[in-house]
Design a protein around this motif. Sequence first.
Motif, PDB file in Angstrom:
ATOM      1  N   ASP A   1      31.043  54.098  33.889  1.00 19.13           N
ATOM      2  CA  ASP A   1      30.044  53.191  34.450  1.00 19.13           C
ATOM      3  C   ASP A   1      30.113  51.804  33.822  1.00 19.13           C
ATOM      4  O   ASP A   1      30.133  50.785  34.526  1.00 19.13           O
ATOM      5  CB  ASP A   1      28.652  53.808  34.241  1.00 19.13           C
ATOM      6  N   VAL A   2      30.129  51.729  32.503  1.00 14.51           N
ATOM      7  CA  VAL A   2      30.111  50.427  31.833  1.00 14.51           C
ATOM      8  C   VAL A   2      31.429  49.685  32.043  1.00 14.51           C
ATOM      9  O   VAL A   2      31.444  48.458  32.181  1.00 14.51           O
ATOM     10  CB  VAL A   2      29.799  50.586  30.335  1.00 14.51           C
ATOM     11  N   THR A   3      32.533  50.422  32.091  1.00 15.18           N
ATOM     12  CA  THR A   3      33.829  49.804  32.360  1.00 15.18           C
ATOM     13  C   THR A   3      33.809  49.102  33.715  1.00 15.18           C
ATOM     14  O   THR A   3      34.265  47.957  33.850  1.00 15.18           O
ATOM     15  CB  THR A   3      34.942  50.870  32.325  1.00 15.18           C
ATOM     16  N   GLN A   4      33.272  49.781  34.723  1.00 15.18           N
ATOM     17  CA  GLN A   4      33.185  49.174  36.047  1.00 15.18           C
ATOM     18  C   GLN A   4      32.258  47.974  36.039  1.00 15.18           C
ATOM     19  O   GLN A   4      32.554  46.938  36.647  1.00 15.18           O
ATOM     20  CB  GLN A   4      32.700  50.205  37.067  1.00 15.18           C
ATOM     21  N   ALA A   5      31.124  48.070  35.349  1.00 18.82           N
ATOM     22  CA  ALA A   5      30.185  46.950  35.280  1.00 18.82           C
ATOM     23  C   ALA A   5      30.797  45.765  34.543  1.00 18.82           C
ATOM     24  O   ALA A   5      30.511  44.606  34.863  1.00 18.82           O
ATOM     25  CB  ALA A   5      28.891  47.393  34.600  1.00 18.82           C
ATOM     26  N   ALA A   6      31.662  46.041  33.552  1.00 20.64           N
ATOM     27  CA  ALA A   6      32.361  44.963  32.850  1.00 20.64           C
ATOM     28  C   ALA A   6      33.336  44.251  33.788  1.00 20.64           C
ATOM     29  O   ALA A   6      33.505  43.028  33.726  1.00 20.64           O
ATOM     30  CB  ALA A   6      33.106  45.523  31.640  1.00 20.64           C
ATOM     31  N   TYR A   7      33.969  45.006  34.666  1.00 20.62           N
ATOM     32  CA  TYR A   7      34.902  44.439  35.648  1.00 20.62           C
ATOM     33  C   TYR A   7      34.188  43.447  36.571  1.00 20.62           C
ATOM     34  O   TYR A   7      34.783  42.461  37.015  1.00 20.62           O
ATOM     35  CB  TYR A   7      35.504  45.581  36.461  1.00 20.62           C
ATOM     36  N   LEU A   8      32.907  43.685  36.842  1.00 23.27           N
ATOM     37  CA  LEU A   8      32.160  42.797  37.729  1.00 23.27           C
ATOM     38  C   LEU A   8      31.960  41.412  37.122  1.00 23.27           C
ATOM     39  O   LEU A   8      31.882  40.414  37.845  1.00 23.27           O
ATOM     40  CB  LEU A   8      30.782  43.396  38.051  1.00 23.27           C
ATOM     41  N   GLY A   9      31.854  41.356  35.769  1.00 27.79           N
ATOM     42  CA  GLY A   9      31.495  40.112  35.115  1.00 27.79           C
ATOM     43  C   GLY A   9      32.346  38.911  35.481  1.00 27.79           C
ATOM     44  O   GLY A   9      31.820  37.891  35.958  1.00 27.79           O
ATOM     45  N   PRO A  10      33.669  38.955  35.272  1.00 25.60           N
ATOM     46  CA  PRO A  10      34.488  37.791  35.613  1.00 25.60           C
ATOM     47  C   PRO A  10      34.420  37.400  37.091  1.00 25.60           C
ATOM     48  O   PRO A  10      34.454  36.210  37.420  1.00 25.60           O
ATOM     49  CB  PRO A  10      35.907  38.241  35.223  1.00 25.60           C
ATOM     50  N   TRP A  11      34.307  38.390  37.965  1.00 28.30           N
ATOM     51  CA  TRP A  11      34.229  38.082  39.397  1.00 28.30           C
ATOM     52  C   TRP A  11      32.909  37.383  39.750  1.00 28.30           C
ATOM     53  O   TRP A  11      32.901  36.432  40.546  1.00 28.30           O
ATOM     54  CB  TRP A  11      34.376  39.359  40.224  1.00 28.30           C
ATOM     55  N   LEU A  12      31.799  37.845  39.179  1.00 29.20           N
ATOM     56  CA  LEU A  12      30.513  37.211  39.443  1.00 29.20           C
ATOM     57  C   LEU A  12      30.470  35.806  38.852  1.00 29.20           C
ATOM     58  O   LEU A  12      29.899  34.884  39.447  1.00 29.20           O
ATOM     59  CB  LEU A  12      29.376  38.069  38.887  1.00 29.20           C
ATOM     60  N   TRP A  13      31.067  35.642  37.671  1.00 29.77           N
ATOM     61  CA  TRP A  13      31.146  34.316  37.056  1.00 29.77           C
ATOM     62  C   TRP A  13      31.982  33.374  37.923  1.00 29.77           C
ATOM     63  O   TRP A  13      31.580  32.230  38.165  1.00 29.77           O
ATOM     64  CB  TRP A  13      31.743  34.436  35.656  1.00 29.77           C
ATOM     65  N   LYS A  14      33.125  33.842  38.392  1.00 33.63           N
ATOM     66  CA  LYS A  14      33.983  33.025  39.274  1.00 33.63           C
ATOM     67  C   LYS A  14      33.197  32.561  40.505  1.00 33.63           C
ATOM     68  O   LYS A  14      33.243  31.383  40.874  1.00 33.63           O
ATOM     69  CB  LYS A  14      35.208  33.832  39.708  1.00 33.63           C
ATOM     70  N   ALA A  15      32.466  33.485  41.134  1.00 26.32           N
ATOM     71  CA  ALA A  15      31.709  33.139  42.340  1.00 26.32           C
ATOM     72  C   ALA A  15      30.630  32.099  42.040  1.00 26.32           C
ATOM     73  O   ALA A  15      30.399  31.178  42.828  1.00 26.32           O
ATOM     74  CB  ALA A  15      31.077  34.398  42.935  1.00 26.32           C
ATOM     75  N   ALA A  16      29.972  32.237  40.883  1.00 23.02           N
ATOM     76  CA  ALA A  16      28.927  31.280  40.520  1.00 23.02           C
ATOM     77  C   ALA A  16      29.516  29.907  40.219  1.00 23.02           C
ATOM     78  O   ALA A  16      28.949  28.875  40.607  1.00 23.02           O
ATOM     79  CB  ALA A  16      28.144  31.804  39.314  1.00 23.02           C
ATOM     80  N   VAL A  17      30.659  29.887  39.522  1.00 19.79           N
ATOM     81  CA  VAL A  17      31.324  28.615  39.214  1.00 19.79           C
ATOM     82  C   VAL A  17      31.712  27.899  40.504  1.00 19.79           C
ATOM     83  O   VAL A  17      31.484  26.684  40.659  1.00 19.79           O
ATOM     84  CB  VAL A  17      32.580  28.860  38.346  1.00 19.79           C
TER      85      VAL A  17
END
Length: 426
Positions: free
Chosen positions: A341-357
């Motif tokens: 679960d946490v591994t998958q949630a960690a994978y989301l981080g860079p993608w969500l940051w990219k979208a916000a940037v």
Amino acid sequence: MNIRDLPQPHSNMKIPSPGRFHQACLKAKLLAIAGLMMAANTAIAAPATSVVNTTGLAVTDNSVKVGILHSSTGTMAISETGSIQAEKLAIEQINAAGGVLGRKIEYVQEDGASDWPTFAEKARKLLVSDKVAAIFGGWTSASRKAMLPVLEQYNGMLYYPTFYEGLEQSPNVIYTGQEATQQIISGIDWVVKNKHAKTFYLLGSDYIWPRTANKIARHHIEKVGLKVVGEDYYPLGNTQFNSVINKIKLKKPDVIYAIVVGGSNVAFYKQLKAAGIDMTQEKPLLLTISVTEDEIRGIGGENIVGAYASMKYFQSMDNPENKSFVAAFKKRWGNDMVIGDVTQAAYLGPWLWKAAVEKAGSFDVDKIRKASPGIEFKDAPEGYVRIHDNHHLWSKTVIGRARADGQYDVIYQTPELIEPNPFPKD
């Protein structure tokens, strides 16, 4: 231009044939056009650094620097190694697709070493010395709490991947894991409704998250008229659980509600099995909110088979996005790797940051913060996710049952996304 109009060569010069000359001219023109097109595309994809970086971050015309801060050593390494791998995979995929605002992501990796003061020290180093644009990291609530004052002092942005107790909302954190109402309360409601549980024994590691999570669990259990028959805590890294297992056998609860974290899980589940508690018989039933597939690699599937877990993601989830993610993860890190679960949630981080940037058109933290609410990730392995105004994610509760091979069978998930509520009314 005609070949006759060219200056006459010296006797030792070799004159190209007219056909070759015209081909050379055409090739030169095509190369010039291609160069202009590339320059135009670069101008569109990579806006000026002075525009996208007004706060002195480590951003150049070609790159942007971020931080990865997890425990790669110590008792928490068993849980956090997968997060490091997932974040690196996401960064590599983003770079392969062109990067962020035309810039490739470079990362600086630091080791929190399962030590909360070290997390604060390394977060300060990443923000002050390395001037990273974002940090992806943390696992325990203690590590997050240690980093939080540093993040707020130096205005850094943390993407924190772990399910946690809630009761927090920082402008400097995006919480990509679940908070208590999405995991704890929803999971207890499931076990009461579907397994007719009436008595619970609460067990956890001794720090912020397990104690606060069990406080929330106890309140909810007693609120609906059920009973907590025992509650115990053990230090991180503890390997002796025989005394509490004897107490559990004496109390005979319907449910062992386990929030043991890190390497201690290996000892706990092996000793539970050695004591004759067969989780496949569900007498008592074991429900955990801390054991993912990452921990089971160390525990051994045969020692936890039959246990239930309340999460938002399991590797076995059957959807196209997850299948692609699992295949890419294993290709990058090896076929024997698992994803929790946490591994998958960690994978989301860079993608969500990219979208916000890209929504903000800037790497500036204040602008990213403003742009983040409403950001969607439709291709998330867990399914569609969206950032709430409170910086948490809308998500589903998923119940899995541990198999002998170290995976979970998904046996239930909420039909709709649950709105994050880090400060429940009660």
